[in-house]
Design a protein around this motif. Structure first.
Motif, PDB file in Angstrom:
ATOM      1  N   GLU A 206      45.684  46.615  31.428  1.00  0.00           N
ATOM      2  CA  GLU A 206      46.280  47.885  31.828  1.00  0.00           C
ATOM      3  C   GLU A 206      45.597  48.391  33.095  1.00  0.00           C
ATOM      4  N   GLY A 207      46.304  49.251  33.812  1.00  0.00           N
ATOM      5  CA  GLY A 207      45.723  49.890  34.979  1.00  0.00           C
ATOM      6  C   GLY A 207      46.244  49.334  36.280  1.00  0.00           C
ATOM      7  N   PRO A 208      45.820  49.912  37.409  1.00  0.00           N
ATOM      8  CA  PRO A 208      46.251  49.438  38.730  1.00  0.00           C
ATOM      9  C   PRO A 208      45.920  47.965  38.923  1.00  0.00           C
ATOM     10  N   LEU A 209      46.783  47.297  39.667  1.00  0.00           N
ATOM     11  CA  LEU A 209      46.639  45.855  39.863  1.00  0.00           C
ATOM     12  C   LEU A 209      45.958  45.567  41.198  1.00  0.00           C
ATOM     13  N   ILE A 210      44.755  45.003  41.134  1.00  0.00           N
ATOM     14  CA  ILE A 210      44.053  44.495  42.317  1.00  0.00           C
ATOM     15  C   ILE A 210      44.497  43.055  42.530  1.00  0.00           C
ATOM     16  N   GLY A 211      44.695  42.671  43.778  1.00  0.00           N
ATOM     17  CA  GLY A 211      45.023  41.280  44.065  1.00  0.00           C
ATOM     18  C   GLY A 211      44.237  40.752  45.239  1.00  0.00           C
ATOM     19  N   THR A 212      43.964  39.472  45.218  1.00  0.00           N
ATOM     20  CA  THR A 212      43.403  38.788  46.373  1.00  0.00           C
ATOM     21  C   THR A 212      44.199  37.519  46.590  1.00  0.00           C
ATOM     22  N   VAL A 213      44.375  37.124  47.843  1.00  0.00           N
ATOM     23  CA  VAL A 213      45.108  35.909  48.204  1.00  0.00           C
ATOM     24  C   VAL A 213      44.158  35.065  49.047  1.00  0.00           C
ATOM     25  N   ALA A 214      43.783  33.905  48.531  1.00  0.00           N
ATOM     26  CA  ALA A 214      42.760  33.115  49.218  1.00  0.00           C
ATOM     27  C   ALA A 214      42.768  31.684  48.723  1.00  0.00           C
ATOM     28  N   ALA A 215      42.370  30.768  49.608  1.00  0.00           N
ATOM     29  CA  ALA A 215      41.997  29.430  49.153  1.00  0.00           C
ATOM     30  C   ALA A 215      40.701  29.575  48.379  1.00  0.00           C
ATOM     31  N   LEU A 216      40.632  28.979  47.199  1.00  0.00           N
ATOM     32  CA  LEU A 216      39.475  29.197  46.333  1.00  0.00           C
ATOM     33  C   LEU A 216      38.342  28.268  46.742  1.00  0.00           C
ATOM     34  N   ARG A 217      37.687  28.688  47.838  1.00  0.00           N
ATOM     35  CA  ARG A 217      36.544  27.969  48.393  1.00  0.00           C
ATOM     36  C   ARG A 217      35.324  28.868  48.335  1.00  0.00           C
ATOM     37  N   ALA A 218      34.146  28.269  48.529  1.00  0.00           N
ATOM     38  CA  ALA A 218      32.889  29.006  48.346  1.00  0.00           C
ATOM     39  C   ALA A 218      32.804  30.239  49.231  1.00  0.00           C
ATOM     40  N   GLU A 219      33.227  30.109  50.519  1.00  0.00           N
ATOM     41  CA  GLU A 219      33.049  31.233  51.434  1.00  0.00           C
ATOM     42  C   GLU A 219      33.948  32.420  51.110  1.00  0.00           C
ATOM     43  N   LYS A 220      34.976  32.207  50.282  1.00  0.00           N
ATOM     44  CA  LYS A 220      35.836  33.326  49.876  1.00  0.00           C
ATOM     45  C   LYS A 220      35.161  34.201  48.821  1.00  0.00           C
ATOM     46  N   ASN A 221      34.141  33.673  48.163  1.00  0.00           N
ATOM     47  CA  ASN A 221      33.265  34.443  47.284  1.00  0.00           C
ATOM     48  C   ASN A 221      34.040  35.239  46.231  1.00  0.00           C
ATOM     49  N   ILE A 222      35.018  34.605  45.621  1.00  0.00           N
ATOM     50  CA  ILE A 222      35.816  35.273  44.589  1.00  0.00           C
ATOM     51  C   ILE A 222      34.940  35.683  43.403  1.00  0.00           C
ATOM     52  N   ALA A 223      33.829  34.986  43.208  1.00  0.00           N
ATOM     53  CA  ALA A 223      32.904  35.360  42.130  1.00  0.00           C
ATOM     54  C   ALA A 223      32.423  36.793  42.301  1.00  0.00           C
TER      55      ALA A 223
END
Length: 384
Positions: A206-223
């Motif tokens: 539930e709640g507002p939806l955050i999104g990210t669009v990225a190639a899942l590589r180390a420098e994108k730091n999705i962690a």
């Protein structure tokens, strides 16, 4: 300092020559990424104006699906795959002499062997595009690479989309300013817009939806984004998170989401070929990279009318509408700092609407893709 990037509009109306010029493009990968998306947009805009031969150094060719049928394209196997060092350079030089392209167009550090091998095939005009650095240079440029760029690119035309890279090219690489062209990335503002269908698989929670669009590589730091989301959820903030993209980091990131206990609020969608409708399903866009220059995902989110929370990397600060710049966290900051950038956006729908409208207006004022198209055409045409 940099060359002009606009041209008279009649440039686009030149008749197609009987023999289109041959452009040989070298990409470290032709998987989908910022440089590849830009190339496809330019090629589609001008159709048969040029013939394109593409070398993908890792053998990936995913981006060919983005090209329209009227774009002449050939995928050329890389001779450097059969050897490195002097032997590989000799093979590349032989291919260049055999093909005799009207221009060699190289992309980023991964294609630098081709820049060097071009010395074995003199007379071929060379254009080098530099879009940024991999994770190995996110904390600082590697001295031997600085020296190689300084020596090998001195007589090349060098295209840089960001002001940050332009400063590197002049102050660190010490390249002649007359060789440098600052061409900001542009976007199809008719495709990426606030109105239109919003299509994204259901995201749990539930709640507002955050999104990210990225190639899942180390420098994108999705962690970092996952940890920031976990911190916000633990304090009672309602949110959902969509991670849109594919890459080698995905299994580890999915495992981290489970470890953090946020799997019930996160969806990993994989790659979405046309993300325009996915952006419209979001309430907030987030970028968590440790290194960027002028990321297309920020432009796409701006054009869609989204508020943005981001690490303060590359040109992101200058790209955003001024009111949105308060929602930046340090380039190599903590999850608490990124959470602080996100928190006000999640709790205030009116703020999200104001910032999104300001970002759309700035995209319209500064980042229409036609300016970018004409600037590249001036360089790619023979004698340009």
């Amino acid at each position: 300092m940099s060359a002009a990037v606009t041209l008279p509009q009649e440039t686009a109306a030149r008749p197609v020559p009987l023999r289109q010029p041959l452009l040989l493009h070298v990409f470290p990968t032709f998987a989908v990424g910022g440089a590849q998306v830009r190339f496809c947009a330019i090629a589609n805009r001008f159709g048969p104006r040029w013939r394109h031969a593409v070398v993908s150094l890792d053998g990936r060719a995913d981006s060919t699906a983005r090209l329209t049928a009227d774009v002449p394209l050939e995928i050329v196997p890389s001779p450097s795959a059969k050897g490195s060092g002097l032997r590989g350079a000799a093979r590349i030089g032989a291919l260049l002499r055999e093909m005799r392209p009207d221009a060699l167009v190289t992309s980023n550090w991964g294609s630098m062997d081709w820049v060097m091998a071009r010395l074995l095939a003199p007379g071929i005009p060379h254009i080098h595009t530099e879009d940024g650095f991999g994770p190995e240079e996110s904390a600082g440029q590697i001295p031997r690479r600085v020296l190689a760029r300084r020596l090998l690119l001195r007589r090349s035309t060098v295209v840089l989309p960001s002001e940050t890279l332009l400063r590197s090219a002049t102050g660190i690489w010490r390249l002649p300013t007359r060789r440098l062209h600052h061409i900001p990335n542009g976007l199809d503002l008719r495709r990426f817009r606030p109105d239109g269908p919003a299509i994204l698989p259901p995201v749990p929670g539930e709640g507002p939806l955050i999104g990210t669009v990225a190639a899942l590589r180390a420098e994108k730091n999705i962690a970092l984004l996952l940890r920031a989301a976990a911190l916000l959820l633990r304090e009672g903030t309602s949110l959902r998170l969509a991670v849109i993209g594919e890459g080698e980091e995905r299994p580890a990131l999915e495992a981290l989401a489970r470890e953090l206990g946020i799997g019930g609020s996160v969806l990993f969608t994989g790659a979405i070929p046309d993300p325009a409708a996915a952006y419209r399903a979001l309430d907030v866009f987030a970028l968590s990279s440790t290194t960027e220059q002028m990321p297309f995902s920020i432009l796409e989110a701006m054009a869609t009318g989204l508020p943005i929370a981001s690490t303060d990397v590359g040109d992101v600060r200058t790209m955003l509408a001024p009111p949105n710049r308060a929602h930046l966290s340090p380039a190599r900051g903590t999850e608490a700092e990124l959470a602080a950038a996100l928190r006000p956006l999640l709790g205030d729908a009116a703020l999200r609407e104001r910032l999104g409208a300001a970002n759309r207006a700035r995209a319209e004022d500064c980042y229409d893709e036609e300016t970018m198209f004409q600037a590249y055409a001036s360089l790619l045409d023979p004698g340009g």
